[in-house]
Enzyme design. Structure first.
Site, PDB file in Angstrom:
ATOM      1  N   GLY A 101     -25.670  30.214 -14.551  1.00 43.48           N
ATOM      2  CA  GLY A 101     -26.114  30.713 -13.095  1.00 43.48           C
ATOM      3  C   GLY A 101     -25.976  30.153 -11.942  1.00 43.48           C
ATOM      4  N   ASN A 116     -27.765  33.279 -21.606  1.00 38.01           N
ATOM      5  CA  ASN A 116     -27.325  34.638 -22.231  1.00 38.01           C
ATOM      6  C   ASN A 116     -26.572  35.567 -21.576  1.00 38.01           C
ATOM      7  OD1 ASN A 116     -29.254  35.150 -20.571  1.00 38.01           O
ATOM      8  ND2 ASN A 116     -30.739  36.283 -22.033  1.00 38.01           N
ATOM      9  N   PHE A 162     -27.793  37.211 -18.607  1.00 39.20           N
ATOM     10  CA  PHE A 162     -28.583  37.801 -17.947  1.00 39.20           C
ATOM     11  C   PHE A 162     -28.100  38.197 -16.646  1.00 39.20           C
ATOM     12  CE2 PHE A 162     -32.661  39.449 -16.142  1.00 39.20           C
ATOM     13  CZ  PHE A 162     -32.399  40.790 -16.459  1.00 39.20           C
ATOM     14  N   THR A 163     -28.253  37.047 -15.903  1.00 40.81           N
ATOM     15  CA  THR A 163     -28.020  37.223 -14.370  1.00 40.81           C
ATOM     16  C   THR A 163     -26.824  36.217 -13.986  1.00 40.81           C
ATOM     17  OG1 THR A 163     -29.636  35.430 -14.184  1.00 40.81           O
ATOM     18  CG2 THR A 163     -30.143  37.625 -13.499  1.00 40.81           C
ATOM     19  N   ASN A 208     -39.808  26.191 -26.475  1.00 40.12           N
ATOM     20  CA  ASN A 208     -38.516  25.818 -27.470  1.00 40.12           C
ATOM     21  C   ASN A 208     -37.801  24.701 -26.831  1.00 40.12           C
ATOM     22  OD1 ASN A 208     -38.803  27.989 -29.219  1.00 40.12           O
ATOM     23  ND2 ASN A 208     -37.610  29.399 -28.118  1.00 40.12           N
ATOM     24  N   ARG A 267     -38.749  16.784 -30.723  1.00 44.01           N
ATOM     25  CA  ARG A 267     -38.076  16.439 -32.168  1.00 44.01           C
ATOM     26  C   ARG A 267     -37.182  15.332 -31.795  1.00 44.01           C
ATOM     27  NH1 ARG A 267     -33.508  17.878 -34.557  1.00 44.01           N
ATOM     28  NH2 ARG A 267     -32.944  19.348 -33.232  1.00 44.01           N
ATOM     29  N   TYR A 297     -43.056  36.298 -12.762  1.00 47.21           N
ATOM     30  CA  TYR A 297     -42.408  35.252 -12.507  1.00 47.21           C
ATOM     31  C   TYR A 297     -43.219  33.964 -12.300  1.00 47.21           C
ATOM     32  CZ  TYR A 297     -38.595  32.346 -10.064  1.00 47.21           C
ATOM     33  OH  TYR A 297     -37.875  31.290  -9.682  1.00 47.21           O
ATOM     34  N   LYS A 300     -44.083  30.924 -14.666  1.00 42.54           N
ATOM     35  CA  LYS A 300     -43.595  29.435 -14.221  1.00 42.54           C
ATOM     36  C   LYS A 300     -44.847  28.606 -14.072  1.00 42.54           C
ATOM     37  CE  LYS A 300     -39.227  29.499 -13.175  1.00 42.54           C
ATOM     38  NZ  LYS A 300     -38.027  28.938 -13.776  1.00 42.54           N
ATOM     39  N   ARG A 302     -31.226  38.412  -3.508  1.00 37.62           N
ATOM     40  CA  ARG A 302     -31.736  37.565  -2.713  1.00 37.62           C
ATOM     41  C   ARG A 302     -31.488  37.693  -1.082  1.00 37.62           C
ATOM     42  NH1 ARG A 302     -32.514  32.576  -6.824  1.00 37.62           N
ATOM     43  NH2 ARG A 302     -30.331  33.507  -7.451  1.00 37.62           N
TER      44      ARG A 302
HETATM   45  P1  NAD Z   1     -29.586  32.521 -11.622  1.00 40.10           P
HETATM   46  O1  NAD Z   1     -30.351  33.976 -11.975  1.00 40.10           O
HETATM   47  O2  NAD Z   1     -28.267  32.468 -10.929  1.00 40.10           O
HETATM   48  O3  NAD Z   1     -29.575  31.667 -13.013  1.00 40.10           O
HETATM   49  C1  NAD Z   1     -30.327  31.705 -14.179  1.00 40.10           C
HETATM   50  C2  NAD Z   1     -29.678  31.803 -15.335  1.00 40.10           C
HETATM   51  O4  NAD Z   1     -30.385  31.647 -16.593  1.00 40.10           O
HETATM   52  C3  NAD Z   1     -28.599  32.900 -15.476  1.00 40.10           C
HETATM   53  O5  NAD Z   1     -27.496  32.220 -15.781  1.00 40.10           O
HETATM   54  C4  NAD Z   1     -28.921  33.572 -16.621  1.00 40.10           C
HETATM   55  O6  NAD Z   1     -28.069  34.483 -17.206  1.00 40.10           O
HETATM   56  C5  NAD Z   1     -29.724  32.782 -17.560  1.00 40.10           C
HETATM   57  N1  NAD Z   1     -30.846  33.445 -18.316  1.00 40.10           N
HETATM   58  C6  NAD Z   1     -31.867  33.974 -17.663  1.00 40.10           C
HETATM   59  N2  NAD Z   1     -32.786  34.631 -18.840  1.00 40.10           N
HETATM   60  C7  NAD Z   1     -32.182  33.773 -20.213  1.00 40.10           C
HETATM   61  C8  NAD Z   1     -32.453  33.660 -21.574  1.00 40.10           C
HETATM   62  N3  NAD Z   1     -33.607  34.322 -21.935  1.00 40.10           N
HETATM   63  N4  NAD Z   1     -32.021  32.671 -22.328  1.00 40.10           N
HETATM   64  C9  NAD Z   1     -30.603  31.974 -21.832  1.00 40.10           C
HETATM   65  N5  NAD Z   1     -30.308  32.144 -20.410  1.00 40.10           N
HETATM   66  C10 NAD Z   1     -30.900  33.005 -19.621  1.00 40.10           C
HETATM   67  O7  NAD Z   1     -30.682  31.822 -10.681  1.00 40.10           O
HETATM   68  P2  NAD Z   1     -30.919  30.373 -10.073  1.00 40.10           P
HETATM   69  O8  NAD Z   1     -31.064  30.531  -8.690  1.00 40.10           O
HETATM   70  O9  NAD Z   1     -29.750  29.582 -10.575  1.00 40.10           O
HETATM   71  O10 NAD Z   1     -32.101  29.793 -10.717  1.00 40.10           O
HETATM   72  C11 NAD Z   1     -32.027  28.706 -11.834  1.00 40.10           C
HETATM   73  C12 NAD Z   1     -33.589  28.483 -11.952  1.00 40.10           C
HETATM   74  O11 NAD Z   1     -33.816  27.709 -10.760  1.00 40.10           O
HETATM   75  C13 NAD Z   1     -34.526  29.338 -12.461  1.00 40.10           C
HETATM   76  O12 NAD Z   1     -35.453  28.784 -13.430  1.00 40.10           O
HETATM   77  C14 NAD Z   1     -35.218  29.475 -11.208  1.00 40.10           C
HETATM   78  O13 NAD Z   1     -36.576  29.989 -11.545  1.00 40.10           O
HETATM   79  C15 NAD Z   1     -35.309  28.379 -10.622  1.00 40.10           C
HETATM   80  N6  NAD Z   1     -35.302  28.375  -9.257  1.00 40.10           N
HETATM   81  C16 NAD Z   1     -34.591  28.952  -8.425  1.00 40.10           C
HETATM   82  C17 NAD Z   1     -34.691  29.083  -7.004  1.00 40.10           C
HETATM   83  C18 NAD Z   1     -33.530  29.588  -6.076  1.00 40.10           C
HETATM   84  O14 NAD Z   1     -33.949  29.780  -4.835  1.00 40.10           O
HETATM   85  N7  NAD Z   1     -32.543  29.849  -6.448  1.00 40.10           N
HETATM   86  C19 NAD Z   1     -36.047  28.857  -6.499  1.00 40.10           C
HETATM   87  C20 NAD Z   1     -36.825  28.370  -7.220  1.00 40.10           C
HETATM   88  C21 NAD Z   1     -36.727  27.977  -8.592  1.00 40.10           C
HETATM   89  N1  UDP Z   2     -35.676  39.846   2.172  1.00 36.51           N
HETATM   90  C1  UDP Z   2     -35.189  40.681   3.234  1.00 36.51           C
HETATM   91  N2  UDP Z   2     -34.003  41.549   2.972  1.00 36.51           N
HETATM   92  C2  UDP Z   2     -33.434  41.326   2.032  1.00 36.51           C
HETATM   93  C3  UDP Z   2     -33.855  40.498   1.032  1.00 36.51           C
HETATM   94  C4  UDP Z   2     -34.922  39.994   1.052  1.00 36.51           C
HETATM   95  O1  UDP Z   2     -35.891  40.866   4.320  1.00 36.51           O
HETATM   96  O2  UDP Z   2     -32.291  42.211   1.666  1.00 36.51           O
HETATM   97  C5  UDP Z   2     -36.662  39.037   2.402  1.00 36.51           C
HETATM   98  C6  UDP Z   2     -37.883  39.341   1.304  1.00 36.51           C
HETATM   99  O3  UDP Z   2     -38.893  40.339   1.638  1.00 36.51           O
HETATM  100  C7  UDP Z   2     -38.614  37.842   1.483  1.00 36.51           C
HETATM  101  C8  UDP Z   2     -37.526  36.778   2.090  1.00 36.51           C
HETATM  102  O4  UDP Z   2     -36.403  37.986   2.501  1.00 36.51           O
HETATM  103  O5  UDP Z   2     -39.617  37.752   2.606  1.00 36.51           O
HETATM  104  C9  UDP Z   2     -36.983  36.010   0.732  1.00 36.51           C
HETATM  105  O6  UDP Z   2     -36.634  36.802  -0.094  1.00 36.51           O
HETATM  106  P1  UDP Z   2     -35.626  36.449  -1.423  1.00 36.51           P
HETATM  107  O7  UDP Z   2     -35.700  37.710  -2.459  1.00 36.51           O
HETATM  108  O8  UDP Z   2     -34.489  35.823  -1.258  1.00 36.51           O
HETATM  109  O9  UDP Z   2     -36.817  35.212  -2.213  1.00 36.51           O
HETATM  110  P2  UDP Z   2     -38.275  34.900  -2.202  1.00 36.51           P
HETATM  111  O10 UDP Z   2     -38.915  36.267  -1.610  1.00 36.51           O
HETATM  112  O11 UDP Z   2     -38.483  34.902  -3.885  1.00 36.51           O
HETATM  113  O12 UDP Z   2     -38.440  33.679  -1.549  1.00 36.51           O
END
Ligand code: NAD
Ligand code: UDP
Length: 318
Positions: A11, A33, A35-36, A98, A105, A144, A148, A185
């Site tokens: 990710g 996996n 997914f994203t 998990n 372990r 979500y 978390k 986002r």
């Molecule tokens: P992302 O979606 O780019 O990355 C998430 C990764 O997890 C992806 O590669 C996806 O394929 C993988 N994944 C999802 N479900 C899975 C599963 N069941 N098994 C195996 N892999 C799986 O998002 P990110 O921004 O890189 O976020 C990474 C982590 O950081 C997440 O846990 C997210 O909740 C946390 N986080 C991110 C932000 C942010 O602003 N980016 C903020 C707060 C928390």
């Molecule tokens: N947002 C927006 N336009 C977009 C995408 C998001 O105005 O095209 C707003 C959304 O409503 C939120 C903020 O931007 O108030 C941040 O959104 P994001 O999905 O990035 O993260 P989160 O809400 O989880 O902080």
């Protein structure tokens, strides 16, 4: 050399973390996996003999011998985590069980990527770690937020009951290269829209705030947290306290991209938090004076360059 497992390693954040851990001379096992996540984010590491990719779903048990585990697997963008909310809860909760069972372990240290979403729509500003939050348990973001929150509970309970060495970080909005262009986002949406000359979609009036952290600052904070002594478990906020309204963000991106896109206003999604800003005094205290080094404009510039390349080279994402 440590052997380190990164779940969600393909990710956005995970791919930067894998690269940094490899650069520091570690052996990295990336579990995802897709997914994203995307192969594009890790393809440049695949021929490194110290990097290994495993396609696996964290909701299923996983067996390996490692020294440290960074648990990032979970979709993070509202459109993706709301696509299959039951799966999102399973990923957070069963994924945590998990990884904690594995850590127990093999006696590994395990770090949980938690989120500022545990504070919900906060009544306390800026948010400190001792604030319990204001979270709707039955709304569209609950899969979500509550997933978390439950994973934090599990981390604490495995620590107290089974002496697992845990670390919990609460990540605030992070952006940078390797974000999926259709991630949904705000930073990726606005940059892609501005570069393509499409309308910039502000949800609500755009006076809601977020504090945006560049990914390198986060990765530095994550690694420092993992390297703290066993008595430091968190939770600790990792974010950039610079707070901007969404309208300000749109205007900055329009200016930086020299774009002619128009701003349009769409309905605010349910339970969208009004304000968010981390208090990072605890992070500074325990992480050797860690603080973000990259301001919004410099971070956006690197991110704009990344998305520009994707558009000009017509790079496809699954
Ligand atoms: P992302 O979606 O780019 O990355 C998430 C990764 O997890 C992806 O590669 C996806 O394929 C993988 N994944 C999802 N479900 C899975 C599963 N069941 N098994 C195996 N892999 C799986 O998002 P990110 O921004 O890189 O976020 C990474 C982590 O950081 C997440 O846990 C997210 O909740 C946390 N986080 C991110 C932000 C942010 O602003 N980016 C903020 C707060 C928390
Ligand atoms: N947002 C927006 N336009 C977009 C995408 C998001 O105005 O095209 C707003 C959304 O409503 C939120 C903020 O931007 O108030 C941040 O959104 P994001 O999905 O990035 O993260 P989160 O809400 O989880 O902080």
């Amino acid at each position: 050399m440590k052997r380190i497992l990164v779940t969600g390693g393909a990710g956005f954040i995970g791919s930067h973390l894998c690269q940094r851990l490899l650069n520091e001379g570690n052996e990295v096992i990336c579990l995802d996996n897709f997914f994203t996540g995307s192969k594009r984010n890790i393809v440049h590491m695949l021929n490194n003999p110290f990097f290994e990719f495993i396609r696996h779903d964290v909701t299923q048990p996983f067996f390996i011998e490692v020294d440290e585990i960074y648990n990032l697997a979970c979709p993070a963008s509202p459109i993706h985590y709301q696509y299959n909310p039951i799966k999102t809860v399973k990923t957070s909760v069963m994924g945590a069980i998990n990884m904690l069972g594995l850590a127990k372990r093999i006696k590994a240290k395990v770090l949980q990527a938690s989120t500022s979403e545990v504070y919900g729509d906060p009544h306390i500003h800026p948010q400190k770690e001792d604030y319990w939050g204001n979270v709707n348990p039955i709304g569209v973001r609950s899969c979500y937020d509550e997933g978390k929150r439950c994973s934090e509970t599990l981390f604490m309970d495995y620590h107290h009951q089974n002496k697992v060495r845990i670390k919990i970080i609460r990540i605030f909005n992070t952006y940078g290269p390797n974000m999926h262009p259709n991630d949904g986002r705000v930073v990726s949406n606005f940059i892609m829209q501005a570069l393509r000359g499409e309308d910039i979609t502000i949800y609500g009036k755009g006076n809601q705030t977020r504090s945006f952290q560049y990914v390198d600052d986060l990765v530095e904070g994550m690694i420092r947290m993992m390297n703290t002594g066993d008595d430091i478990i968190g939770p600790v906020n990792i974010g950039n306290p610079g707070e901007f309204t969404i309208k300000e963000l749109a205007e900055i991106i329009l200016k930086m991209t020299n774009s002619k896109s128009k701003i349009i206003y769409l309905p605010l999604p349910q339970d969208d938090p009004i304000q968010r800003k981390p208090d990072i005094s605890y992070a500074k205290e325990i992480l050797d004076n860690w603080e973000p080094k990259i301001n919004l404009e410099s971070g956006l510039l690197k991110t704009i360059n990344y998305f520009n390349k994707i558009i000009t080279e017509d790079i496809k994402f699954a």
